[in-house]
Write an enzyme that holds these catalytic residues in place. Structure first.
Site, short mmCIF file in Angstrom:
data_model
loop_
_atom_site.label_atom_id
_atom_site.label_comp_id
_atom_site.label_asym_id
_atom_site.label_seq_id
_atom_site.Cartn_x
_atom_site.Cartn_y
_atom_site.Cartn_z
CE1 TYR A 143 48.42 35.16 34.86
CE2 TYR A 143 48.57 34.33 32.61
CZ TYR A 143 47.82 34.83 33.64
OH TYR A 143 46.48 35.03 33.47
CE LYS A 194 44.11 39.97 49.23
NZ LYS A 194 42.92 40.25 50.07
CG ASP A 227 40.17 42.06 48.59
OD1 ASP A 227 40.94 43.04 48.50
OD2 ASP A 227 39.89 41.52 49.68
CG ASP A 251 43.78 36.96 33.49
OD1 ASP A 251 43.40 37.27 32.34
OD2 ASP A 251 43.59 35.83 33.99
CG ASP A 255 38.04 38.11 31.92
OD1 ASP A 255 38.80 38.59 31.06
OD2 ASP A 255 37.61 36.94 31.89
#
Ligand code: IPM
Ligand code: MG
Length: 371
Positions: A143, A194, A227, A251, A255
């Protein structure tokens, strides 16, 4: 009555002001019935601030946020401002506040309340009693990382660049918040990255492991690729207690976790800074996970629960008012158990109501609980 609790209220855009009005009802009730009072200032943020002050979050607003004990934030953005250049997006309002106040730990609970089990996208058995806390790093990573931008390369092609970058102290401080929370809950932390493809992910895993060994050996620590975590959240969400991730992974996963609970309109969040050793205080901002929902703004049908529950988090985290926080949470749950629903969580056989009827019902439940 004078109060030592300074609040900056930033309703923002879209449904923000509508749901914030219901929090004001609850604040009034707290003052009347519990003698809990606040010094409240109100300000502009997002598109509303762009229109009136020329920036999505003015210097004056940042200064007032720094001077406050806590910021209660609504939501920002809407089609009116969609065409603006990147530096003028309403979303920069929240990003600037997070950055300038040093709000590095974004706490996003995903809780399935019993009355809403059927509203989840998953089978009831998979989500009944679900209670996950996502801790998202919120002042670093992709970000804010440099270099970033769109430039033209030697072959004349446009190239877009963002940079995922984390220093070890940035990882360690948010890891401590997550470990600490896990210790107060079910004592399990899942850290996601990751590390199989990203250097920042390798460092993330190493630092979280070190902090765990040195300071939280009693907390069970597990590492998971981000993932895989997304997949596990859909398949077997109850295996998780606290999930820790970077700004971007946090983020995305928050969601996803929100979808498990059945409604974005129900989820609060807290974003915390470091504790100042001199004063014992920390900057903090509280906001619903949902956005400004321009499609339903102005219709009086938005769900005020996430904003109300964000206020409950504020009571707990910024002022240690655990009992008052529980009162608000219990009142919301009882209103739902009583069958009232806003459109976003409507179910067969329930009574569909608007924003203010929902807010009034919460105050009525508070009144009963306090009696
Ligand atoms: C969130 C939102 C924000 C983010 C946007 C509005 C900048 O998606 O708080 O999750 O990406 O942090
Ligand atoms: Mg988001």
């Amino acid at each position: 009555m004078p109060s030592n609790k300074k609040l900056l209220v930033l309703p923002g855009d879209g449904i923000g002001p509508e749901v914030m009005a219901e929090v004001r009802r609850v604040i009034d009730w707290m003052g009347r019935r519990r003698a809990v009072t606040f010094d409240i200032e109100e300000g502009l943020v997002g598109g509303a601030a762009l229109d009136a002050e020329g920036s999505p979050c003015s210097d004056a607003t940042v200064a007032r946020a720094k001077a406050a004990d806590a910021v209660l934030f609504g939501s920002v953005g809407g089609p009116k401002w969609d065409g603006l250049p990147f530096e003028k997006r309403p979303e920069l309002g929240i990003l600037r506040l997070r950055k300038e106040l040093g709000l590095f730990a974004n706490l996003r609970p995903a809780v399935v309340l019993d009355p809403l089990v059927e509203a989840s996208s998953l089978k009831p058995d998979l989500v009944r009693g679900l209670d996950i806390m996502i801790v998202r790093e919120s002042t670093g990573g992709i970000y804010f990382g440099e270099p970033r931008g769109i430039h033209t390369d030697a072959k004349g092609r446009r190239v877009g660049v963002d940079t995922e970058v984390y220093s070890e102290d940035e990882i360690a401080r948010v890891a401590r918040v997550a470990f600490d929370l896990a210790r107060k809950r079910r004592n399990k932390l899942t850290s996601v990255e990751k590390a199989n493809v990203m250097q920042s992910g390798r460092l993330w895993r190493a630092v979280v492991t070190e902090v765990g060994r040195a300071e939280f050996p009693d907390v069970e620590l597990e590492h998971m690729y981000a993932d895989n975590c997304a997949m596990q959240l859909c398949a077997r969400p109850k295996q998780f207690d606290v999930i820790l991730g970077s700004n971007l992974f946090g983020d995305l996963l928050s969601d996803l976790a929100a979808a498990l609970t059945g409604s974005l309109g129900m989820l609060p969040s807290a974003t915390l800074g470091a504790v100042d050793p001199a004063t014992g205080k920390r900057h903090a901002l509280y906001e619903p996970v949902h956005g400004s929902a321009p499609d339903i703004a102005g219709k009086g049908i938005a769900n005020p629960c996430a904003q109300l529950l964000s206020f409950a988090m504020l009571l707990r985290w910024s002022f240690g008012l655990e009992e008052e926080a529980r009162l608000v949470e219990t009142a919301v749950e009882r209103v739902l158990a009583g069958g009232l629903r806003t459109a976003d969580i409507m179910q067969p056989g329930m009574a569909r109501v608007g924003t203010s009827v929902m807010g009034e019902a919460v105050v009525r439940e508070l009144e009963k609980l306090a009696a």
